[in-house]
Structures are given as C-alpha cells and as structure tokens.
Design a protein around this motif. Sequence first.
Motif, PDB file in Angstrom:
ATOM      1  N   HIS A  65       0.807  -1.223  -0.128  1.00  0.00           N
ATOM      2  CA  HIS A  65      -0.124   0.022  -0.096  1.00  0.00           C
ATOM      3  C   HIS A  65       0.846   1.257  -0.017  1.00  0.00           C
ATOM      4  O   HIS A  65       1.654   1.410   0.846  1.00  0.00           O
ATOM      5  N   CYS A  66       0.519   2.302  -0.902  1.00  0.00           N
ATOM      6  CA  CYS A  66       1.275   3.402  -0.945  1.00  0.00           C
ATOM      7  C   CYS A  66       0.207   4.760  -1.231  1.00  0.00           C
ATOM      8  O   CYS A  66      -0.885   4.521  -1.689  1.00  0.00           O
ATOM      9  N   TYR A  67       0.713   5.783  -0.862  1.00  0.00           N
ATOM     10  CA  TYR A  67      -0.033   6.986  -1.115  1.00  0.00           C
ATOM     11  C   TYR A  67       0.719   7.770  -2.349  1.00  0.00           C
ATOM     12  O   TYR A  67       1.740   8.152  -2.246  1.00  0.00           O
ATOM     13  N   VAL A  68      -0.187   8.049  -3.514  1.00  0.00           N
ATOM     14  CA  VAL A  68       0.556   8.583  -4.560  1.00  0.00           C
ATOM     15  C   VAL A  68       0.331  10.165  -4.657  1.00  0.00           C
ATOM     16  O   VAL A  68      -0.637  10.495  -4.150  1.00  0.00           O
ATOM     17  N   ASP A  69       1.372  11.153  -5.259  1.00  0.00           N
ATOM     18  CA  ASP A  69       1.302  12.184  -5.346  1.00  0.00           C
ATOM     19  C   ASP A  69       0.295  12.528  -6.597  1.00  0.00           C
ATOM     20  O   ASP A  69      -0.339  11.890  -7.292  1.00  0.00           O
TER      21      ASP A  69
END
Length: 106
Positions: free
Chosen positions: A49-53
């Motif tokens: 899981h990651c948060y993208v810009d």
Amino acid sequence: TAITFIEDNGTTTELDVPDGWSLMQAATANGIDGILGECGGSCACATCHCYVDELLMRMLPPPQPGELDMLANVAAERRPNSRLACQLKAGPALAGGTVTLPPNQE
Ligand code: FES
C-alpha cells in the motif's frame, strides 16, 4: 524513471526505476522498509500500500477491479490516493512522481 519514496519516518529515497518494473519491485529491491510485497506482486496481500502524489494520480491508469478489491484490505488508513505499488508500472510518464508509505502494512 525517477520516483521518490518517502517512508513514514521521513526517510526519503529517490530511485531510478527501470521501465516496466513495478514500484513495489523497485522498493523491495532497494531495501525500502515501508513496502513489504508479501505476495510477490500478484495483487493478493495489500502489503504494498502507498499514497501517490498528484502527478501520479494524474498519470497512472486507474486501479483495476482486483486492485480495488485489495485496497479494501489495507492495514493503514485508506485514502483517495491509496494504491498498491505492485500494480504501478514505471514508465516515462511517471518521472518525478512521489509515493508516501503508510505507517504499517499489516
Ligand atoms: Fe501483494 Fe502488491 S505485493 S498486493
């Protein structure tokens, strides 16, 4: 493709990710701790899981149904910009993008 990874503790790493590699592969191959990738990239574990810009939000293809299903199972808070890094393939359009990693993956 230059992609910056920011871990939850603030550690920032810029990687030159080969085209066609997933961002999960690049992170795990380079010892970035905030991504586990336990299923090896088959979209079955939700530990990448990651948060993208904003740049990546704009340039990435939208999540496929399998990714959306697994995003329902992420350990950390799910946000509108949550993605699974194993489903994000590096290519020139993503150059300069940043992904931020959640505090935990399980
Ligand atoms: Fe398992 Fe991405 S590595 S879902």
